[in-house]
Design a protein around this motif. Structure first.
Motif, PDB file in Angstrom:
ATOM      1  N   ASP A 122      71.123  38.300  49.453  1.00 14.44           N
ATOM      2  CA  ASP A 122      72.047  38.598  48.435  1.00 14.44           C
ATOM      3  C   ASP A 122      71.239  38.764  47.090  1.00 14.44           C
ATOM      4  O   ASP A 122      70.601  37.824  46.779  1.00 14.44           O
ATOM      5  CB  ASP A 122      73.091  37.417  48.382  1.00 14.44           C
ATOM      6  N   ALA A 132      71.907  39.726  43.000  1.00 19.95           N
ATOM      7  CA  ALA A 132      72.751  39.741  42.058  1.00 19.95           C
ATOM      8  C   ALA A 132      71.830  39.754  40.679  1.00 19.95           C
ATOM      9  O   ALA A 132      71.264  39.052  40.435  1.00 19.95           O
ATOM     10  CB  ALA A 132      73.696  38.700  42.035  1.00 19.95           C
ATOM     11  N   PRO A 162      77.450  41.609  39.030  1.00 18.26           N
ATOM     12  CA  PRO A 162      78.029  40.264  38.351  1.00 18.26           C
ATOM     13  C   PRO A 162      78.181  40.218  36.955  1.00 18.26           C
ATOM     14  O   PRO A 162      78.064  41.062  36.242  1.00 18.26           O
ATOM     15  CB  PRO A 162      76.669  39.267  38.506  1.00 18.26           C
ATOM     16  N   ALA A 163      79.024  39.256  36.334  1.00 20.72           N
ATOM     17  CA  ALA A 163      79.412  38.920  35.069  1.00 20.72           C
ATOM     18  C   ALA A 163      77.953  39.169  34.133  1.00 20.72           C
ATOM     19  O   ALA A 163      78.236  39.365  32.973  1.00 20.72           O
ATOM     20  CB  ALA A 163      80.067  37.790  34.937  1.00 20.72           C
ATOM     21  N   SER A 164      76.924  38.601  34.626  1.00 22.32           N
ATOM     22  CA  SER A 164      75.706  38.699  33.869  1.00 22.32           C
ATOM     23  C   SER A 164      75.326  40.127  33.356  1.00 22.32           C
ATOM     24  O   SER A 164      74.578  40.256  32.303  1.00 22.32           O
ATOM     25  CB  SER A 164      74.715  37.731  34.372  1.00 22.32           C
ATOM     26  N   ALA A 172      79.248  44.852  34.192  1.00 18.68           N
ATOM     27  CA  ALA A 172      79.889  43.754  35.212  1.00 18.68           C
ATOM     28  C   ALA A 172      80.966  44.583  35.905  1.00 18.68           C
ATOM     29  O   ALA A 172      81.837  45.323  35.262  1.00 18.68           O
ATOM     30  CB  ALA A 172      80.434  42.682  34.419  1.00 18.68           C
ATOM     31  N   ARG A 204      75.118  44.220  42.565  1.00 16.05           N
ATOM     32  CA  ARG A 204      74.956  43.351  43.601  1.00 16.05           C
ATOM     33  C   ARG A 204      75.001  44.090  44.910  1.00 16.05           C
ATOM     34  O   ARG A 204      75.868  44.906  45.110  1.00 16.05           O
ATOM     35  CB  ARG A 204      76.218  42.487  43.374  1.00 16.05           C
TER      36      ARG A 204
END
Length: 251
Positions: free
Chosen positions: A64, A66, A95-97, A102, A239
Motif C-alpha cells: 500500500d 500513499a 490521501p488527504a496529505s 487529495a 494511493r
C-alpha cells in the motif's frame, strides 16, 4: 514514514497466459524466478520519497503506497535476459496529505531497464521526478497527470523522449491518440500490468511490450534497444495498492 514490506522468492515453473507465451517460443518456457507476496520484509526494495509524509506498508499480501508527492520504489536485483514483470495494481483516491490533489486518481508509473550513463545501478535520488531526467531508462506513466495521459518514454540521459502515448485534448502532444477507458485508471478496479523485455530476433524484432489487462498498449522494435537494468514503481500524489509481484524469464 512507515515502511513494512514483505517478500518471498521462489523458482517454480509458472503456468502463464497465452498472451505472455506468444513472446516466449518453444522449446523455451516461462519460469518464475522471483516474486514478492508482501509478507516478508523490505530486503529487495529501495524507497525514494520526496515527502516524509509518504506511507508505504505491506501486510496481508498488499503493498500500500500513499504519498503526497513523488515516490519511487526500486526492485533491488538487476534484471536481464528475456524477462517479464507482472503485478496487479489498484488505484484509490490520493490521501488527504496530497493537499489540492487529495482524492484524485493518478500515476501508476514505472521505470525499467534503468542504468546510469556509466552502466551502473541507479544512484539514490530524492524522489522528486525531475531528479530522474538524467537516468537512461524506459518509462510508462499510466493515468498520469490526474488520469489525463498514458505515455511511453525513453530517457536517453539527456532528454525525456516521448515515443508514443494517449492524452486528453488539451494535454496531447503531436501524434498522440485520445485517452480511452482502457488507458485510464478506474478507482477500486484491479489491473494486471505486464512489461516484457526480450532480445529482438529476425522473426520478431519487438523487444518491448507493455500490457494493461488484456490490452497491449505499447510495443517497440528499436535498433539499439535497452535490454537490461533496474525496475521501479513510480508515483506522485496518489494511493496505489500492488499485489502478486512476479519476475518471469523465458528459458
Amino acid at each position: 514514514m512507515g515502511t513494512a514490506l514483505r517478500l518471498s522468492l521462489c523458482g517454480l515453473i509458472l503456468a502463464a497466459p497465452l498472451a505472455a507465451l506468444a513472446w516466449c517460443e518453444a522449446p523455451r518456457k516461462l519460469e518464475q524466478v522471483a516474486a514478492d507476496d508482501f509478507r516478508a520484509g523490505l530486503a529487495r526494495w529501495r524507497l525514494e520519497a520526496e515527502d516524509t509524509r509518504a506511507v508505504v506498508t505491506a501486510q496481508d499480501g498488499v503493498l500500500d503506497i500513499a504519498t503526497p508527492a513523488g515516490l519511487s520504489l526500486w526492485w533491488r536485483p538487476h534484471l536481464s535476459g528475456d524477462y517479464a514483470i507482472r503485478f496487479t495494481a489498484l488505484a484509490l483516491p490520493a490521501p488527504a496529505s496530497a493537499g489540492p490533489h487529495a482524492g484524485r486518481l493518478s500515476d501508476l508509473n514505472m521505470f525499467w531497464n534503468a542504468l546510469e550513463a556509466d552502466g551502473s545501478e541507479p544512484h539514490p535520488r530524492s524522489g522528486r521526478f525531475a531528479g530522474y531526467d538524467t537516468l537512461p531508462t524506459y518509462y510508462v506513466g499510466f493515468g498520469a497527470n490526474a488520469n489525463t495521459t498514458t505515455r511511453l518514454r525513453h530517457y536517453t540521459g539527456s532528454e525525456r523522449r516521448l515515443l508514443t502515448g494517449y492524452a486528453d485534448g488539451s494535454t496531447a502532444e503531436p501524434g498522440e491518440a485520445p485517452m480511452t477507458p482502457q488507458t485510464r485508471l478506474h478507482a477500486g478496479q484491479p489491473l494486471t500490468v505486464e512489461i516484457v523485455s526480450r532480445r529482438p530476433t529476425a522473426a520478431d524484432p519487438v523487444h518491448l511490450r507493455w500490457r494493461a489487462g488484456s490490452n497491449e498498449l505499447f510495443t517497440r522494435a528499436d535498433a539499439n534497444a535497452r535490454l537490461h537494468g533496474w525496475f521501479a514503481l513510480r508515483t506522485t500524489a496518489s494511493r496505489l495498492q500492488i499485489r502478486d509481484f512476479q519476475i518471469l524469464q523465458c528459458r
